[in-house]
Write an enzyme that holds these catalytic residues in place. Structure first.
Site, PDB file in Angstrom:
ATOM      1  CG  HIS A   1      -4.448   0.492  -8.309  1.00 65.47           C
ATOM      2  ND1 HIS A   1      -5.799   0.390  -8.008  1.00 65.47           N
ATOM      3  CD2 HIS A   1      -3.945   1.431  -7.485  1.00 65.47           C
ATOM      4  CE1 HIS A   1      -6.078   1.244  -7.045  1.00 65.47           C
ATOM      5  NE2 HIS A   1      -4.979   1.898  -6.700  1.00 65.47           N
TER       6      HIS A   1
ATOM      7  CG  ASP B   1       2.775   4.655  -3.683  1.00 69.28           C
ATOM      8  OD1 ASP B   1       2.580   5.785  -3.210  1.00 69.28           O
ATOM      9  OD2 ASP B   1       2.274   3.612  -3.217  1.00 69.28           O
TER      10      ASP B   1
ATOM     11  CE  LYS C   1       2.313  -8.948  -6.351  1.00 72.57           C
ATOM     12  NZ  LYS C   1       1.581  -9.156  -5.107  1.00 72.57           N
TER      13      LYS C   1
ATOM     14  NE  ARG D   1     -18.577 -11.249  12.959  1.00 75.64           N
ATOM     15  CZ  ARG D   1     -18.259 -12.463  12.523  1.00 75.64           C
ATOM     16  NH1 ARG D   1     -18.193 -12.724  11.220  1.00 75.64           N
ATOM     17  NH2 ARG D   1     -18.000 -13.425  13.388  1.00 75.64           N
TER      18      ARG D   1
ATOM     19  CG  HIS E   1      -2.089   0.831   1.258  1.00 74.47           C
ATOM     20  ND1 HIS E   1      -2.484   1.622   0.204  1.00 74.47           N
ATOM     21  CD2 HIS E   1      -2.970   1.124   2.284  1.00 74.47           C
ATOM     22  CE1 HIS E   1      -3.550   2.345   0.555  1.00 74.47           C
ATOM     23  NE2 HIS E   1      -3.855   2.069   1.812  1.00 74.47           N
TER      24      HIS E   1
HETATM   25  C1  LIG Z   1      -1.175   4.142  -3.234  1.00 79.31           C
HETATM   26  C2  LIG Z   1      -1.236   2.674  -3.332  1.00 79.31           C
HETATM   27  O1  LIG Z   1      -1.433   2.004  -2.355  1.00 79.31           O
HETATM   28  S1  LIG Z   1      -1.069   1.992  -4.871  1.00 79.31           S
HETATM   29  C3  LIG Z   1      -0.460   0.359  -4.593  1.00 79.31           C
HETATM   30  C4  LIG Z   1       0.969   0.405  -4.100  1.00 79.31           C
HETATM   31  N1  LIG Z   1       1.534  -0.954  -4.030  1.00 79.31           N
HETATM   32  C5  LIG Z   1       2.505  -1.377  -4.850  1.00 79.31           C
HETATM   33  O2  LIG Z   1       2.992  -0.665  -5.726  1.00 79.31           O
HETATM   34  C6  LIG Z   1       3.016  -2.759  -4.606  1.00 79.31           C
HETATM   35  C7  LIG Z   1       3.183  -3.524  -5.915  1.00 79.31           C
HETATM   36  N2  LIG Z   1       1.893  -3.885  -6.470  1.00 79.31           N
HETATM   37  C8  LIG Z   1       1.190  -4.943  -5.990  1.00 79.31           C
HETATM   38  O3  LIG Z   1       1.652  -5.678  -5.120  1.00 79.31           O
HETATM   39  C9  LIG Z   1      -0.191  -5.205  -6.560  1.00 79.31           C
HETATM   40  O4  LIG Z   1      -0.288  -4.715  -7.872  1.00 79.31           O
HETATM   41  C10 LIG Z   1      -1.294  -4.575  -5.686  1.00 79.31           C
HETATM   42  C11 LIG Z   1      -1.138  -4.998  -4.218  1.00 79.31           C
HETATM   43  C12 LIG Z   1      -1.275  -3.062  -5.758  1.00 79.31           C
HETATM   44  C13 LIG Z   1      -2.645  -5.055  -6.228  1.00 79.31           C
HETATM   45  O5  LIG Z   1      -2.712  -6.437  -6.015  1.00 79.31           O
HETATM   46  P1  LIG Z   1      -3.786  -7.352  -6.756  1.00 79.31           P
HETATM   47  O6  LIG Z   1      -5.085  -6.664  -6.803  1.00 79.31           O
HETATM   48  O7  LIG Z   1      -3.726  -8.689  -6.121  1.00 79.31           O
HETATM   49  O8  LIG Z   1      -3.156  -7.388  -8.223  1.00 79.31           O
HETATM   50  P2  LIG Z   1      -3.706  -8.086  -9.536  1.00 79.31           P
HETATM   51  O9  LIG Z   1      -4.848  -8.991  -9.216  1.00 79.31           O
HETATM   52  O10 LIG Z   1      -3.928  -7.004 -10.519  1.00 79.31           O
HETATM   53  O11 LIG Z   1      -2.463  -8.957  -9.980  1.00 79.31           O
HETATM   54  C14 LIG Z   1      -2.484  -9.647 -11.201  1.00 79.31           C
HETATM   55  C15 LIG Z   1      -1.181 -10.357 -11.416  1.00 79.31           C
HETATM   56  O12 LIG Z   1      -0.147  -9.406 -11.626  1.00 79.31           O
HETATM   57  C16 LIG Z   1       0.885  -9.598 -10.677  1.00 79.31           C
HETATM   58  N3  LIG Z   1       1.344  -8.311 -10.221  1.00 79.31           N
HETATM   59  C17 LIG Z   1       0.558  -7.302  -9.821  1.00 79.31           C
HETATM   60  N4  LIG Z   1       1.334  -6.259  -9.463  1.00 79.31           N
HETATM   61  C18 LIG Z   1       2.609  -6.655  -9.638  1.00 79.31           C
HETATM   62  C19 LIG Z   1       3.842  -6.029  -9.444  1.00 79.31           C
HETATM   63  N5  LIG Z   1       3.911  -4.785  -8.949  1.00 79.31           N
HETATM   64  N6  LIG Z   1       4.962  -6.689  -9.734  1.00 79.31           N
HETATM   65  C20 LIG Z   1       4.909  -7.949 -10.210  1.00 79.31           C
HETATM   66  N7  LIG Z   1       3.755  -8.592 -10.428  1.00 79.31           N
HETATM   67  C21 LIG Z   1       2.622  -7.957 -10.136  1.00 79.31           C
HETATM   68  C22 LIG Z   1       0.245 -10.338  -9.531  1.00 79.31           C
HETATM   69  O13 LIG Z   1       1.199 -11.070  -8.772  1.00 79.31           O
HETATM   70  C23 LIG Z   1      -0.719 -11.232 -10.262  1.00 79.31           C
HETATM   71  O14 LIG Z   1      -0.001 -12.318 -10.802  1.00 79.31           O
HETATM   72  P3  LIG Z   1      -0.592 -13.810 -10.755  1.00 79.31           P
HETATM   73  O15 LIG Z   1      -1.795 -13.735 -11.636  1.00 79.31           O
HETATM   74  O16 LIG Z   1       0.524 -14.616 -11.277  1.00 79.31           O
HETATM   75  O17 LIG Z   1      -0.930 -14.072  -9.317  1.00 79.31           O
HETATM   76  O1  LIG Z   2      -6.951   2.203  -3.776  1.00 82.55           O
HETATM   77  C1  LIG Z   2      -6.035   1.426  -3.438  1.00 82.55           C
HETATM   78  O2  LIG Z   2      -6.178   0.204  -3.300  1.00 82.55           O
HETATM   79  C2  LIG Z   2      -4.678   1.940  -3.169  1.00 82.55           C
HETATM   80  C3  LIG Z   2      -4.459   3.334  -3.628  1.00 82.55           C
HETATM   81  O3  LIG Z   2      -4.179   3.607  -4.773  1.00 82.55           O
HETATM   82  C4  LIG Z   2      -4.631   4.410  -2.664  1.00 82.55           C
HETATM   83  O4  LIG Z   2      -5.025   4.148  -1.519  1.00 82.55           O
HETATM   84  O5  LIG Z   2      -4.352   5.574  -3.005  1.00 82.55           O
END
Ligand SMILES: CC(=O)SCCNC(=O)CCNC(=O)[C@H](O)C(C)(C)COP(=O)(O)OP(=O)(O)OC[C@H]1O[C@@H](n2cnc3c(N)ncnc32)[C@H](O)[C@@H]1OP(=O)(O)O
Ligand SMILES: O=C([O-])CC(=O)C(=O)O
Length: 374
Positions: A260, A311, A254, A355, A221
């Site tokens: 996202h 980010d 990752k 809940r 996140h």
């Molecule tokens: C402001 C914010 O909070 S924005 C988010 C910030 N977080 C990050 O940048 C961390 C890196 N990104 C991630 O871990 C993920 O993309 C998340 C947590 C943001 C979203 O997770 P999910 O909803 O589970 O992603 P999603 O379902 O789209 O993933 C699809 C596939 O792409 C892969 N994938 C998604 N993001 C990434 C990544 N950054 N790097 C490598 N692989 C990735 C997943 O592992 C998944 O692979 P699989 O099908 O083999 O399991």
């Molecule tokens: O919406 C999300 O899952 C993460 C995000 O981009 C934020 O909190 O800004």
């Protein structure tokens, strides 16, 4: 175990309630706050106007904004007892832990006694967070016991002045202001949902925000801006970035700052902060980190169809402004507090305890075998 994707793990795609604060990924407009497109707000408003919008549902008039900024300025100083807590927190503590403690401790000193005080509690935290972050940072890193008030009338300028001990440039003040707008609100993301779950038990504002800080801290996140910076700095050139990222993908690691949970093809905040990062790179006089970041973006799209989230380019933008990497996620807290608090108020206005149920996948019913017979 059931397949993660088929089982709806992570509550993906399920509505968990209603909100009038924000839309994420709706067709035609990527991200809106109370009906306003985030790009419009980033171009034509300030962070204080956005905070006012989220807390009141409407943008302020000039007179209302003036009054609001004065109110926030009057709430910036920290109690001595809180400063003393920060003096005891070690230099190598994680600044998100400091933010969490700061929020929680302030809740002991100035509790939200009942919900009529919710706006005061939210504004107090909004005004105090820059000092909470900078007082500890400057005390533990530079040995300086800083003044927690400044003459800067925006939160962006105030934070930069507390951090650097001098007034920021107009450009840095503006970029920080835009950054705070971009990070302010994002519907039912993990940290906001944490705050709403806590609010649904009729808990107090400080508890809701303390919990939300804990959720934001994780690298999946808010912690991703810091993690993205650490990754980019390991790359010596755009070519090196591509080679190393290919290795990371092969090892199923990752890549921080990409992908996202809701957006499928782009994050509307990226294009805005990326443009500022490019401008700052030129001002900085060395564009190599920006060039490496662009190579990462191209590589991830070409190989995995994964795009930069909010980010990724925040990392280089903050770096060019001279902000220490460990403060990246705490800045996110200073901004997202507005979204969190607005959601807490919204939850309280029409509350039912949150809940959900779980699908049981454990052992069949069984009897306790006496301990000597196991
Ligand atoms: C402001 C914010 O909070 S924005 C988010 C910030 N977080 C990050 O940048 C961390 C890196 N990104 C991630 O871990 C993920 O993309 C998340 C947590 C943001 C979203 O997770 P999910 O909803 O589970 O992603 P999603 O379902 O789209 O993933 C699809 C596939 O792409 C892969 N994938 C998604 N993001 C990434 C990544 N950054 N790097 C490598 N692989 C990735 C997943 O592992 C998944 O692979 P699989 O099908 O083999 O399991
Ligand atoms: O919406 C999300 O899952 C993460 C995000 O981009 C934020 O909190 O800004």
């Amino acid at each position: 175990m059931v397949d993660k994707k088929l089982s709806g793990a992570g509550l993906r795609g399920q509505s968990a309630g209603e909100t009038a604060l924000c839309t994420v990924g709706k067709s035609g407009s990527g991200l809106t706050y109370c009906g306003y497109d985030v790009a419009d707000l980033a171009e034509n408003a300030t962070f204080e106007e956005v905070a006012y919008l989220l807390f009141n549902g409407e943008l302020p008039t000039a007179a209302q904004l003036d009054g609001y900024k004065n109110e926030l300025m009057s709430l910036r100083d920290l109690p001595q007892a809180l400063k003393e807590v920060f003096q005891r927190i070690p230099r190598d503590a994680h600044p998100m832990d400091v933010m969490r403690t700061g929020c929680s401790f302030l809740g002991n000193l100035e509790p939200e006694v009942d919900f009529t005080q919710q706006y005061n509690a939210a504004n107090r935290l909004l005004a105090a967070f820059p000092a909470i972050m900078c007082y500890w940072y400057r005390y533990s890193h530079d040995g300086v016991d800083i003044e927690c008030t400044t003459d800067e009338d925006s939160l962006a300028g105030h934070f930069l002045k507390l951090l650097n001990g001098k007034a920021p440039s107009e450009q840095h003040r503006r970029v920080m202001d835009v950054s705070l707008i971009l990070y302010a609100e994002h519907e039912f993301n993990a940290s906001t949902f944490t705050a709403r779950v806590c609010a649904s038990t009729l808990s107090d504002m400080f508890s809701c925000i303390t919990g939300a800080i804990g959720s934001l801290r994780g690298p999946l996140h808010g912690g991703a801006n810091e993690a993205a910076m650490e990754m980019i700095q390991q790359f010596s050139s755009p070519e090196d970035a591509k080679i190393k990222m290919a290795g990371m993908l092969e090892r199923k690691e990752k890549i921080m700052g990409f992908g996202h949970a809701i957006y499928r093809t782009s994050d509307p905040r990226n294009v805005i902060i990326k443009a500022w990062s490019e401008k700052l790179a030129h001002e900085f006089g060395d564009t190599s980190l920006y060039d490496i970041s662009v190579a990462c973006e191209e590589f991830m799209w070409d190989t995995k169809k994964l795009f930069c989230n909010a980010d990724f380019f925040h990392a280089s933008a903050y770096h060019f402004m001279g902000i220490p990497t460990k403060l990246f996620t705490p800045i996110f807290v200073c901004s997202r507090l507005t979204g969190w608090a607005a959601h807490v108020m919204e939850q309280r206005a029409n509350n039912r305890i949150i809940r959900p149920s779980a699908d049981y996948v454990g052992a069949e019913p069984r009897k306790v075998v006496p301990i000597g017979e196991r």
